[in-house]
Design an enzyme around this catalytic site. Structure first.
Site, PDB file in Angstrom:
ATOM      1  N   ASN A  64      -6.401  -6.260   4.509  1.00  0.00           N
ATOM      2  CA  ASN A  64      -4.991  -6.599   4.267  1.00  0.00           C
ATOM      3  C   ASN A  64      -4.974  -7.891   3.456  1.00  0.00           C
ATOM      4  OD1 ASN A  64      -2.136  -6.034   4.638  1.00  0.00           O
ATOM      5  ND2 ASN A  64      -2.085  -7.842   5.933  1.00  0.00           N
ATOM      6  N   LYS A  65      -3.783  -8.350   3.136  1.00  0.00           N
ATOM      7  CA  LYS A  65      -3.604  -9.531   2.281  1.00  0.00           C
ATOM      8  C   LYS A  65      -4.494 -10.695   2.725  1.00  0.00           C
ATOM      9  CE  LYS A  65      -1.677  -9.796  -0.668  1.00  0.00           C
ATOM     10  NZ  LYS A  65      -2.382  -9.593  -1.974  1.00  0.00           N
ATOM     11  N   ARG A 118      -5.506  -0.473  -8.950  1.00  0.00           N
ATOM     12  CA  ARG A 118      -5.856  -1.544  -8.000  1.00  0.00           C
ATOM     13  C   ARG A 118      -6.845  -0.929  -7.005  1.00  0.00           C
ATOM     14  NH1 ARG A 118      -1.031  -4.845  -5.468  1.00  0.00           N
ATOM     15  NH2 ARG A 118      -2.695  -6.376  -5.169  1.00  0.00           N
ATOM     16  N   ALA A 159       0.788  -1.229   0.000  1.00  0.00           N
ATOM     17  CA  ALA A 159       0.000   0.000   0.000  1.00  0.00           C
ATOM     18  C   ALA A 159       0.829   1.293   0.000  1.00  0.00           C
ATOM     19  CB  ALA A 159      -0.981  -0.039   1.177  1.00  0.00           C
ATOM     20  N   GLN A 179       4.309 -13.349  -1.473  1.00  0.00           N
ATOM     21  CA  GLN A 179       5.095 -12.174  -1.054  1.00  0.00           C
ATOM     22  C   GLN A 179       5.920 -12.481   0.192  1.00  0.00           C
ATOM     23  OE1 GLN A 179       1.867 -12.131  -1.870  1.00  0.00           O
ATOM     24  NE2 GLN A 179       1.242 -10.229  -2.836  1.00  0.00           N
ATOM     25  N   ASP A 230      -3.952  -2.418   3.886  1.00  0.00           N
ATOM     26  CA  ASP A 230      -4.184  -1.743   2.606  1.00  0.00           C
ATOM     27  C   ASP A 230      -5.213  -0.640   2.723  1.00  0.00           C
ATOM     28  OD1 ASP A 230      -3.044  -4.506   1.787  1.00  0.00           O
ATOM     29  OD2 ASP A 230      -2.774  -3.135   0.096  1.00  0.00           O
TER      30      ASP A 230
HETATM   31  O1  MRU Z   1      -1.046  -7.479  -3.165  1.00  0.00           O
HETATM   32  P1  MRU Z   1       0.025  -6.728  -2.432  1.00  0.00           P
HETATM   33  O2  MRU Z   1       1.342  -7.400  -2.441  1.00  0.00           O
HETATM   34  O3  MRU Z   1       0.092  -5.287  -2.871  1.00  0.00           O
HETATM   35  O4  MRU Z   1      -0.487  -6.730  -0.930  1.00  0.00           O
HETATM   36  C1  MRU Z   1       0.282  -6.126   0.058  1.00  0.00           C
HETATM   37  C2  MRU Z   1      -0.285  -6.251   1.422  1.00  0.00           C
HETATM   38  O5  MRU Z   1      -1.341  -6.793   1.635  1.00  0.00           O
HETATM   39  C3  MRU Z   1       0.476  -5.579   2.520  1.00  0.00           C
HETATM   40  O6  MRU Z   1       0.331  -6.266   3.710  1.00  0.00           O
HETATM   41  C4  MRU Z   1      -0.076  -4.155   2.701  1.00  0.00           C
HETATM   42  O7  MRU Z   1      -0.127  -3.475   1.480  1.00  0.00           O
HETATM   43  C5  MRU Z   1       0.729  -3.371   3.654  1.00  0.00           C
HETATM   44  S1  MRU Z   1       2.313  -2.985   3.006  1.00  0.00           S
HETATM   45  C6  MRU Z   1       3.146  -2.026   4.119  1.00  0.00           C
END
Ligand code: MRU
Length: 408
Positions: free
Chosen positions: A253-254, A95, A52, A202, A243
């Protein structure tokens, strides 16, 4: 190796936006140079830049890039402003879940409207300076999050994290990993559990890479191992990023984060969210209003793998040389697997997608989930730590800061 070895995520260089291609890390460390804002949009949708806060920085740099490329052709203020709004909307829509994209777009729009007393030529240069200031602020904020969060970490902690909320997910230093880096430097972290984070991995690819560079002890686990590790009493805290955080403290979040929060509650483990106030969306009453991105089914039905080829003999080398004489060569493969070999510097690289599920099946692939505020022990921001009731604590932390989102 040291924390300082972690490469920068994204930067401005010679009138271009340059970023490290996270879709291929850690086995291929390519840089992508974006000459147009469209290029940055493609990097965002392809997840070459992700996380994010990093998306917020990508948004402001993309708008600055637009201003000094296509924007140079527009010598009328009204036309410039109208096109700026279109470009900002396009970037914000790349996104849907991370609010930081629209936060960055709005910040640049506001900046332009507050600085219209100069010529367009001067304004374009100022926009680049503003984008760079946002980038620098992001790192500063993350270091403050690290310091605020580290105070919550007890001695000899074993911390579980999900996805990558590290340096790569921000301009630099990270949010959840920023807390871990800081607490580790203060001698309070004995072990980090890294969820691999299916389907895009990730955790396995990026968080493991960052922690190894920073010298923080960690073990990589599959996502479905977290419950058992908690049951054995091997986790003292969970820390994740976010996010988008609604005004009541619900956290997007993820995908997989919600499950961890429920598990943490069941096992009496604190569940912390680390995020800058730019991730708080006070326009949303609850997480029900957060749009959850759904991604390509191929992320679930197969694995994407890239790597460098090391020819083991001169015959192998000349065979690869012949195959890639046009620059790259797509191998014919059955069952929908894909493998392309291309020239890279003096050597060769492969990029593949390998099917693991049968073809023609239905897939559901949400990239994020929402953790209700009641499961969140605290939200760690650069301005301090918010606790329930979040509608009061988050409003207090975000007030008068420019962190309140003025969307639309
Ligand atoms: O799909 P992504 O890799 O963009 O998702 C990222 C996440 O869910 C992170 O946990 C979130 O963006 C926080 S990053 C400091």
């Amino acid at each position: 190796m040291a924390l300082s070895d972690i490469p920068r995520t994204i930067w401005w260089e010679d009138g271009k936006v340059v970023l490290i291609d996270q879709s291929r890390l850690p086995l291929v460390g390519d840089l992508l140079a974006c000459n147009t804002y469209d290029g940055v949009c493609t990097a965002i949708t392809g997840m070459a830049v992700r996380g994010a806060p990093a998306l917020g920085v990508a948004a402001v740099l993309a708008i600055a890039l637009w201003a000094v490329t296509e924007g140079v052709e527009l010598d009328d203020y009204d036309v410039f402003l109208a096109r700026l709004d279109e470009v900002a909307a396009e970037i914000a829509a790349t996104r849907p879940t991370a609010v930081n994209l629209s936060w960055g777009a709005e910040r640049m729009k506001r900046f332009v409207r507050d600085n219209m007393d100069v010529s367009l030529a001067e304004l374009r240069d100022l926009m680049v300076q503003e984008a760079l200031a946002v980038q620098a602020e992001d790192e500063e904020r993350n270091r403050a999050i690290g310091a605020n969060g580290a105070e919550l970490i007890e001695a000899d902690s074993r911390i579980l994290t999900h996805c990558n909320a590290g340096s790569l997910a921000t301009a630099y230093f990270g949010t959840a990993l920023g807390v871990i880096f800081t607490a580790h430097a203060e001698g309070r972290v004995t072990q980090v559990w890294v969820d691999e984070t299916r389907p895009v991995l990730q955790g396995a690819r990026l968080t493991a890479w960052e922690l190894r560079m920073a010298g923080v002890p960690f073990k990589l686990i599959c996502d479905n191992m977290a419950a058992s590790i908690m049951q054995r009493g091997w986790v003292d805290a969970v820390i994740v990023g976010a996010d988008r955080i609604a005004s009541n403290g619900d956290v997007a979040n993820k995908i997989g984060t919600y499950g961890l929060a429920v598990l943490a509650r069941e096992h009496g483990i604190p569940f912390y969210v680390a995020a800058p106030t730019s991730t708080v969306d006070l326009t949303l009453a609850s997480g029900d209003e957060i749009t959850i991105e759904e991604r390509d089914s191929r992320e679930v039905t197969g694995f994407t793998v890239s790597g460098i080829i090391e020819p083991q003999s001169s015959q192998e080398s000349s065979a690869l040389d012949i195959l890639t004489k046009e620059g790259s060569y797509a191998l014919g493969m059955k069952k929908g697997h894909q493998m392309e070999i291309s020239r890279k510097g003096g050597g060769f690289q492969f990029d593949g997608w390998f099917r693991i599920a049968p073809p023609n099946i239905e897939v559901y692939n949400p990239a994020f989930d929402v953790t209700p505020a009641e499961y969140v022990s605290a939200i760690i921001t650069e301005r301090g730590v918010a606790r329930a009731p979040y509608s009061e604590s988050l409003a207090g932390l975000c007030s008068g800061s420019g962190a309140i989102h003025e969307l639309g």
